[in-house]
Structures are given as structure tokens and as C-alpha cells.
Design an enzyme around this catalytic site. Structure first.
Site, short mmCIF file in Angstrom:
data_model
loop_
_atom_site.label_atom_id
_atom_site.label_comp_id
_atom_site.label_asym_id
_atom_site.label_seq_id
_atom_site.Cartn_x
_atom_site.Cartn_y
_atom_site.Cartn_z
CE1 TYR A 62 -3.91 -1.98 0.09
CE2 TYR A 62 -3.27 -2.72 2.27
CZ TYR A 62 -4.10 -2.80 1.18
OH TYR A 62 -5.12 -3.71 1.16
CG MET A 110 -6.99 -7.17 7.95
SD MET A 110 -8.74 -6.92 7.70
CE MET A 110 -8.92 -5.29 8.36
#
Length: 166
Positions: A62, A110
Site C-alpha cells: 500500500y 490486514m
């Protein structure tokens, strides 16, 4: 507490509360449990779910915070902050693949973490990866993350499968 047990004599007391040393973890910031002849009771392992060859300059994770310095192999672990791994772990935080240190690259997501597999070019999907344990002390991971080992071991959620051994 654990630090007091190592630092003071307790011949005149009836009981002590050992605390973190029960996990095999050092109570001291500058030592690992193995330095104190403690045995870790938790060995955290994940597996590679993907292995990719990336080109120099390609981004990982990310925000594209990490870029490949050369053509290289990257592994994706089935592990992330949803599994209790610290989200703020920085690139360079170590993992073990076949006994070789391989660094986290990019951001922890996550459910996944990317690692640099240049030290283990033959690693493949399904390969076991040590997150922390006997040969990679949780105290070392905590230092990379800027926290204490107690926080890491206490944040392991039930979402991750547990295998109990004696």
C-alpha cells in the site's frame, strides 16, 4: 516480577510473580530470553501464499512505500495486522525462511505481508516462515517495531490457528 527475580535473591520470601519470563521472554530491553537461558513458549509461523519475480523499480505494498532495488523475488505471507502482527512494523523487520533472515518490505496489510526472498531464491508457495520463536526472538521483533515483546505475544488473536504442544 521477572526482572526482580533475575536481579535479587529470594531465599527469604515464600513466593514471587514471574510474569513475562513464563513466556521465555526477557524482562530487559537489552537482552533476549535465550541470553537468560529462557526457552520461548510461542513459535509463530506463517506460510508463503505467493512468490513473484519483480523488476527493479516496481513498488510493493500500500502506498508504494517500498521499491525493488533490483530484479528480485518477493514472497507474500498469509499474515497481517488482522492476525496480530504489528501494523507499524517497518521494512527490514526480519522473518526466517529456511533459517535465512528475510526482510519485510512495504507496509503490513490486514491479511498479508511481503518479504524479500533474495536470500532464499528457491523458496516456494507453502514454505514455512518463522515470524518469531526459537531462532528469531520476539524481543528482536519488538525492538524493530518500537514496542515490547509482551504487547506482541498478548495481541495474537484467536483468528490465527493455534497448535498446542507439550
Amino acid at each position: 516480577n521477572s526482572a526482580a527475580i533475575f536481579n535479587f535473591s529470594y531465599e527469604r520470601y515464600d513466593w514471587v510473580r514471574p510474569g513475562i519470563m513464563l513466556y521465555g521472554i526477557s524482562p530487559f530491553a537489552d537482552k533476549n530470553g535465550v541470553d537468560l537461558e529462557l526457552q520461548p513458549v510461542m513459535h509463530v509461523v506463517s506460510r508463503l501464499i505467493s512468490v513473484k519475480q519483480l523488476r527493479q523499480g516496481e513498488s510493493v505494498g500500500y502506498g508504494a512505500t517500498w521499491q525493488c532495488p533490483e530484479d528480485m523475488q518477493v514472497g507474500i505471507l498469509s499474515l497481517g495486522y488482522g492476525d496480530g502482527y504489528p501494523r507499524l512494523a517497518a521494512s527490514g523487520t526480519p522473518f526466517l525462511v529456511r533459517g535465512q533472515r528475510c526482510a519485510l518490505i512495504g507496509r503490513v496489510s490486514m491479511d498479508m505481508i511481503a518479504i524479500d526472498l533474495r536470500r532464499c531464491p528457491d523458496a516456494g508457495v507453502g514454505e514455512a516462515v518463522t515470524v518469531w520463536g526459537q531462532d528469531l526472538p520476539v524481543e528482536e521483533i519488538a525492538r524493530h517495531v518500537g514496542t515490547i515483546a509482551y504487547e506482541l505475544v498478548c495481541n495474537m488473536p484467536l483468528r490465527a490457528p493455534y497448535i498446542w504442544q507439550e
